[in-house]
Design a protein around this motif. Structure first.
Motif: not given
Lengths: 493, 79
Positions: A338-341, A360-361, A363-370, A413-420
């Motif tokens: 959903m983030f990716g879309s 961060g995205h 790693h979300h896909g490759v680590y947290a999911f896959f 860290g990466l999502h919040v830091g990256g957005w800022l």
């Protein structure tokens, strides 16, 4: 087209046994034992190597002087070594093990000529080793996800050809008429990966296309490796292990089939969203954005299906090492997709592009999911392959919590830091150097998360090789995954 | 270097073939009755050894009471 027709028709199994139970799963497991163990052991070793490279790269981002005296250990090489060790070393080895094992079980097909897969596994790992060494030595290409020097790729292609052909032969000689949804995912991925890899190699490295076509091909390849190779293999594993461990069928088989076909038809276009704002035709980017948003359909379908299969069984999920990891991975799939879309939308991409949000995205896909799904799969496979139990529940707990907390901290860290970071980069009143400096605390949190992940991976490594090499010391220590096995005598009766 | 226009044609041809293969596989599945009787299809993963209604994974040392392992696992093949 006639070739395609005859080829796909040839995949129809010519005859099916009346009772598939006549081919016991335990026989199939034993026939897969050596090849699967080779791939799994290799994947666990590459996971450790990739973790070391990752830690070094992460620390260098906020502390550049760390191990800066050798050109072999610079950030550029360590980051790429990390990516390739994880993608081609860890991920592909574990895919070969899990994918082929699940395929063999679903086809009720005992492995014949297992030596072919063993040879393929040895060649694959020699190829990856040469490739990683070449990267660290300084021979890498400048193409993301294809950085391995070209002298390593023929070995990989040869090894993959053997593995892919074996998978297709297994499917061809299946003993069950119905093609389960996991088989669809695995079979499709077996075709998709070589297609992607060869086209990208040819059009970027061997016979390079001119100009931005290289970039289009590059991101078509890189994004599809995630969506048409890692994702289908992990979804195949979820659709197999989730109902298998719970002992109840998937909530809606119809939805699972719908999810597969919508992924197969939409995903191929999505990668171009990486080039939003780039010097390529706008309509191509728009098509990529539409495809990315269309991916909401298979994602929602899959999420509903997974959720409704596991909902009401929290205790059962928590009591199973396999499902702890797999349900974590399944939930991450929904969120990451959903983030990716959303990230493919131009207005969002204006902020997230060129920031740590994208990292961060990934790693979300490759680590947290896959990766979490693959960890869960290994916890189910190993006892059946070795006929013995995991030696330590504590190490499984350490592995789970190290991985879950580690990736959780990294994602925040990466999502919040990256957005800022993205917001600040879009603000012309903020100096670029200030934007860079402001990312340091977030990058530091990534190194902390990397340490937690390393602890989890180390626990997994110890448990895995203790189980593999511990011999009688670990045997019958259960009873666990296969139920009550009270005595050795009982086992031998 | 391959010209831009030639590359684009190659990409479109490959993309078209990619899409066509997916569509044909869909047609093959429909014509081979893969989309019928979904309920039965969902249960094909269960066998005598790992049957429907039986949980098959626990932490070491902890298991459901009364859960008996399948006979083939108690007597694994010798090869």
């Amino acid at each position: 087209m006639s070739f395609l027709t005859s080829f796909i028709s040839s995949l129809s199994a010519s005859k099916f046994v009346a009772d598939p139970n006549k081919v016991p799963l335990s026989h199939i497991d034993q026939s897969m034992r050596l090849p699967a163990i080779l791939f799994l052991a290799s994947s666990v070793l590459w996971l450790q190597a990739g973790t070391v490279f990752a830690l070094m790269a992460s620390i260098k981002l906020h502390t550049p002087e760390f191990m800066a005296s050798s050109e072999w250990l610079t950030f550029g090489r360590m980051r790429v070594a990390h990516l390739n060790a994880m993608a081609y070393g860890w991920a592909n080895n574990v895919i070969f093990a899990v994918g082929l094992w699940v395929m063999a079980r679903l086809c009720r097909c005992s492995v014949k000529h297992g030596g072919v897969i063993l040879i393929a596994g040895i060649f694959w790992n020699i190829g990856v080793t040469i490739g990683i060494f070449g990267i660290i030595k300084g021979d890498m290409t400048s193409v993301e996800w294809l950085e391995m020097p070209t002298y390593a790729t023929p070995l990989l292609a040869f090894a993959y050809a053997l593995i892919g052909i074996w998978g297709i032969i297994c499917f061809r000689y299946r003993q069950v008429e119905h093609v389960y949804v996991s088989q669809w995912y695995i079979l499709a991925a077996i075709f998709w990966f070589p297609w992607l890899y060869m086209v990208a190699q040819m059009m970027i490295l061997w016979f390079p296309a001119r100009g931005t076509v290289q970039a289009i091909t590059n991101w078509w390849f890189a994004h599809n490796v995630l969506g048409l190779w890692f994702t289908p293999m992990a979804l195949a594993a979820i659709y197999y292990f989730l109902p298998k461990v719970l002992g109840r069928p998937i909530h809606s088989y119809y939805l699972s089939v719908l999810g597969f076909w919508s992924l197969a038809l939409f995903y191929n276009w999505a990668g171009v969203h990486h080039l939003i704002g780039g010097p390529i035709p706008v309509w191509l980017i728009s098509a990529g954005i539409v495809a990315s948003v269309m991916m909401v359909i298979p994602v929602i379908v899959t999420a509903i299906n997974h959720h409704l299969t596991a909902v009401g069984y929290p205790k059962e999920v928590w009591q199973s090492p396999t499902l702890r990891f797999i349900v974590f991975g399944a939930m991450s799939y929904t969120l990451a997709s959903m983030f990716g879309s959303a990230m493919a939308l131009r207005s969002v991409n204006e902020v997230t592009h060129f920031t740590h949000f994208t990292v961060g995205h990934a790693h979300h896909g490759v680590y947290a999911f896959f990766t979490m799904v693959m960890f869960g799969s290994i916890y189910f496979m190993m006892p059946r392959l070795l006929q013995r139990e995991w030696p330590s529940a504590s190490l499984i707990h350490i592995h789970f919590w190290g991985s879950a907390l580690g990736i959780g901290i990294m994602l925040v860290g990466l999502h919040v830091g990256g957005w800022l970071q993205g917001l600040q980069m879009n603000d012309p009143s903020i100096d670029f150097l200030d934007v860079v400096t402001n990312t340091i605390p977030w990058l530091f949190s990534r190194s902390v998360s990397g340490c937690l992940l390393a602890i989890g991976h180390l626990a997994f490594f110890v448990n895995f090789f203790w189980m593999l090499l511990g011999g009688k010391a670990t045997e019958f220590k259960g009873p666990t995954l296969l139920g009550d096995m009270p005595t050795k005598e009982g086992m031998r009766a | 270097m391959v010209e831009w226009s030639v590359s684009l044609v190659i990409i479109f041809l490959l993309g078209g073939l990619f899409f066509a293969s997916a569509v044909y596989a869909l047609y093959w599945a429909a014509s081979h009755k893969q989309f019928q009787n979904f309920e039965k299809g969902a249960k094909t993963i269960f066998t005598e050894e790992e049957p429907l209604g039986v949980r098959t994974d626990f932490f070491p040392g902890k298991t459901e009471k009364g859960h008996i392992p399948p006979s083939s696992y108690r007597n694994p093949p010798s090869n």
